[in-house]
Design an enzyme around this catalytic site. Sequence first.
Site, PDB file in Angstrom:
ATOM      1  N   TRP A 142      25.871   3.479 -25.455  1.00 45.92           N
ATOM      2  CA  TRP A 142      25.507   4.467 -26.465  1.00 45.92           C
ATOM      3  C   TRP A 142      25.946   4.095 -27.868  1.00 45.92           C
ATOM      4  O   TRP A 142      25.463   4.653 -28.842  1.00 45.92           O
ATOM      5  CB  TRP A 142      26.127   5.832 -26.108  1.00 45.92           C
ATOM      6  CG  TRP A 142      27.602   5.759 -25.820  1.00 45.92           C
ATOM      7  CD1 TRP A 142      28.192   5.702 -24.589  1.00 45.92           C
ATOM      8  CD2 TRP A 142      28.674   5.701 -26.769  1.00 45.92           C
ATOM      9  NE1 TRP A 142      29.556   5.616 -24.714  1.00 45.92           N
ATOM     10  CE2 TRP A 142      29.884   5.617 -26.047  1.00 45.92           C
ATOM     11  CE3 TRP A 142      28.738   5.732 -28.165  1.00 45.92           C
ATOM     12  CZ2 TRP A 142      31.126   5.548 -26.666  1.00 45.92           C
ATOM     13  CZ3 TRP A 142      29.981   5.660 -28.784  1.00 45.92           C
ATOM     14  CH2 TRP A 142      31.145   5.565 -28.044  1.00 45.92           C
ATOM     15  N   ARG A 165      18.654  -6.493 -28.861  1.00 46.74           N
ATOM     16  CA  ARG A 165      19.347  -7.749 -28.572  1.00 46.74           C
ATOM     17  C   ARG A 165      19.014  -8.259 -27.179  1.00 46.74           C
ATOM     18  O   ARG A 165      19.163  -9.455 -26.883  1.00 46.74           O
ATOM     19  CB  ARG A 165      20.863  -7.555 -28.724  1.00 46.74           C
ATOM     20  CG  ARG A 165      21.630  -8.859 -28.839  1.00 46.74           C
ATOM     21  CD  ARG A 165      22.990  -8.658 -29.445  1.00 46.74           C
ATOM     22  NE  ARG A 165      23.944  -8.114 -28.501  1.00 46.74           N
ATOM     23  CZ  ARG A 165      25.195  -7.775 -28.823  1.00 46.74           C
ATOM     24  NH1 ARG A 165      25.613  -7.901 -30.076  1.00 46.74           N
ATOM     25  NH2 ARG A 165      26.022  -7.289 -27.920  1.00 46.74           N
ATOM     26  N   LYS A 225      17.372   0.668 -19.146  1.00 50.63           N
ATOM     27  CA  LYS A 225      18.064   1.910 -18.804  1.00 50.63           C
ATOM     28  C   LYS A 225      19.071   2.184 -19.912  1.00 50.63           C
ATOM     29  O   LYS A 225      20.165   1.627 -19.935  1.00 50.63           O
ATOM     30  CB  LYS A 225      18.761   1.763 -17.447  1.00 50.63           C
ATOM     31  CG  LYS A 225      19.075   3.096 -16.732  1.00 50.63           C
ATOM     32  CD  LYS A 225      20.056   3.983 -17.441  1.00 50.63           C
ATOM     33  CE  LYS A 225      21.454   3.397 -17.429  1.00 50.63           C
ATOM     34  NZ  LYS A 225      22.442   4.306 -18.135  1.00 50.63           N
ATOM     35  N   GLU A 260      28.012  -8.399 -21.184  1.00 47.42           N
ATOM     36  CA  GLU A 260      28.805  -8.243 -22.415  1.00 47.42           C
ATOM     37  C   GLU A 260      29.702  -7.042 -22.179  1.00 47.42           C
ATOM     38  O   GLU A 260      29.247  -5.897 -22.231  1.00 47.42           O
ATOM     39  CB  GLU A 260      27.870  -8.056 -23.619  1.00 47.42           C
ATOM     40  CG  GLU A 260      28.553  -8.286 -24.958  1.00 47.42           C
ATOM     41  CD  GLU A 260      29.166  -7.025 -25.518  1.00 47.42           C
ATOM     42  OE1 GLU A 260      30.397  -6.834 -25.339  1.00 47.42           O
ATOM     43  OE2 GLU A 260      28.441  -6.225 -26.113  1.00 47.42           O
ATOM     44  N   LEU A 261      30.981  -7.319 -21.905  1.00 48.36           N
ATOM     45  CA  LEU A 261      31.880  -6.274 -21.410  1.00 48.36           C
ATOM     46  C   LEU A 261      32.901  -5.866 -22.470  1.00 48.36           C
ATOM     47  O   LEU A 261      32.706  -6.096 -23.650  1.00 48.36           O
ATOM     48  CB  LEU A 261      32.548  -6.774 -20.125  1.00 48.36           C
ATOM     49  CG  LEU A 261      31.560  -7.260 -19.039  1.00 48.36           C
ATOM     50  CD1 LEU A 261      32.302  -7.786 -17.824  1.00 48.36           C
ATOM     51  CD2 LEU A 261      30.580  -6.166 -18.649  1.00 48.36           C
ATOM     52  N   CYS A 317      32.820  -2.659 -29.302  1.00 48.76           N
ATOM     53  CA  CYS A 317      33.566  -3.576 -28.443  1.00 48.76           C
ATOM     54  C   CYS A 317      34.247  -4.670 -29.258  1.00 48.76           C
ATOM     55  O   CYS A 317      35.209  -5.290 -28.798  1.00 48.76           O
ATOM     56  CB  CYS A 317      32.646  -4.191 -27.397  1.00 48.76           C
ATOM     57  SG  CYS A 317      31.192  -4.996 -28.093  1.00 48.76           S
ATOM     58  N   GLU A 369      41.526  -0.461 -24.595  1.00 48.20           N
ATOM     59  CA  GLU A 369      40.567  -0.394 -25.697  1.00 48.20           C
ATOM     60  C   GLU A 369      40.548   1.029 -26.250  1.00 48.20           C
ATOM     61  O   GLU A 369      40.322   1.987 -25.504  1.00 48.20           O
ATOM     62  CB  GLU A 369      39.177  -0.788 -25.191  1.00 48.20           C
ATOM     63  CG  GLU A 369      38.166  -1.051 -26.268  1.00 48.20           C
ATOM     64  CD  GLU A 369      36.884  -1.646 -25.715  1.00 48.20           C
ATOM     65  OE1 GLU A 369      36.136  -2.258 -26.501  1.00 48.20           O
ATOM     66  OE2 GLU A 369      36.617  -1.486 -24.501  1.00 48.20           O
ATOM     67  N   SER A 400      29.385 -10.315 -35.985  1.00 53.98           N
ATOM     68  CA  SER A 400      28.068 -10.304 -35.333  1.00 53.98           C
ATOM     69  C   SER A 400      26.985 -10.882 -36.232  1.00 53.98           C
ATOM     70  O   SER A 400      26.947 -10.612 -37.437  1.00 53.98           O
ATOM     71  CB  SER A 400      27.695  -8.874 -34.938  1.00 53.98           C
ATOM     72  OG  SER A 400      28.673  -8.306 -34.104  1.00 53.98           O
TER      73      SER A 400
END
Length: 481
Positions: free
Chosen positions: A154, A163, A178, A254-255, A288, A385, A445
């Site tokens: 989100w 991406r 999804k 991508e965690l 992240c 985090e 990024s």
Amino acid sequence: MSLNSATLPRELVIGAHPIERTRESIDVLNPSTGALIATVPDGTVEDGLDAVGAAADALPAWRATSPRERAEILRRCWELMTDRAEHIAELISTENGKTLADSRAETAYAAEFFRWYSEEAVRAVGQLSTSPNGANRILVEYEPIGVAVLVTPWNFPAAMATRKIAPALAAGCTVVLKPATETPLTSLLIAQICREAGVPDGVINVVTTSRAGQVVSAMLHDSRVRALSFTGSTEVGRTLLRESSDSILKTAMELGGNAPFLILEDADIDEAVTGLMIAKMRNGGQACTAANRIYVHRSIINDVAGLLGQRMGTLRVGAGTNERSECGPLINDKAVDKVEQLVDAAVADGASVLTGGQRPISRGSFYSPTVLVGVDPQSAIVREEIFGPVASLIAFDTDDEAVAAANSTDLGLAAYVYSGNLQRALSVASRLEAGMVAVNRGLVSDPAAPFGGVKQSGLGREGAHEGLLEFMEAKYIATNW
């Protein structure tokens, strides 16, 4: 600004037409106010499998299109997103809560993936060589892997979608997206824009659902699916890797991140704090790549803390759609509760609140921009985090100490280094266990750069040429002539 919710797409996208397939629905709320924006269908397992079927049916024709044809369609996607940038940004700010400035930046970033991969679509070049023994020629070409399932979070509802969609389509794959239940409207709008740009029916399918585990699992166990691209938490990533192993799917993950931000004693303090504000406060810290652990040389930590506290303390907190807001809400009250608990625990462990440290008195899911000093390195706010507007400052004495602290985690997505000596900064950067390191800048990024982490922050890369290859397989042909 006033978003006309009546004109927003709000139906599942499966095959030829956007259609409503379910009676149950998901409420999409504005985190700035808690007000209902719209409802979208709560997709079922059947919907997910129908979407896979639509993608599989569309695959032969799409993969047969020329790279140039795919490139021109993707270029048109970029043009349409750019033309409608303000509308997209307003929608992001409404359903996600981030400030309009952040939403505009995300929209431009998201659109750029379509332009970048319109250029990469014609560059999936192969290789030709002679085998070492001279017996044959080695011909290698790259083919689209097939139907790909894309699962997005989100916090960047436009950028995380494009991406993945852009390289998949450039490679010749078809997809089922999804999106997160909190921010599905942006993804549905992007799918609509892609259709207008000429993407054929069935090439992009979108299934909104609160039954993510069931629906995604069913899709991953469908033999027509050959790839999964996921952005989200490390915990969910582990589960999806186990699910994917049953069908031996190609996975790009991508965690989570726990980014260290190192400020060496020879850094320009003003520049370092300016970069830290970008790295920490983009999307209110809900990224992240957000700076999570700020390691500052002991000789300058008071100066850094004072300047950072001043800038954080004067940020205007307000609704994302308010043009004057500099820090919007968190995504929901549950996220605020987590941040509040982390801050309270850090204070109990001995940290001091320099500014913030509380919920402002207002509607919506807000938390004040916060600076903590004297943070215990073993505190939960350092180990976990944060995903919120909280900067935790920790002192260090030597570069070796800072590097060791930065690497003392199972995660390794992004890291930041500030120093007045470029050679020293690059030396430190080379020792950091992270997939991406920003040196003397607060933003890492870029669509033209490979985005991804090491250790438990993920597998594979997004963006750059590497992102295209995530949706392709190498085929070796042995031949003579």
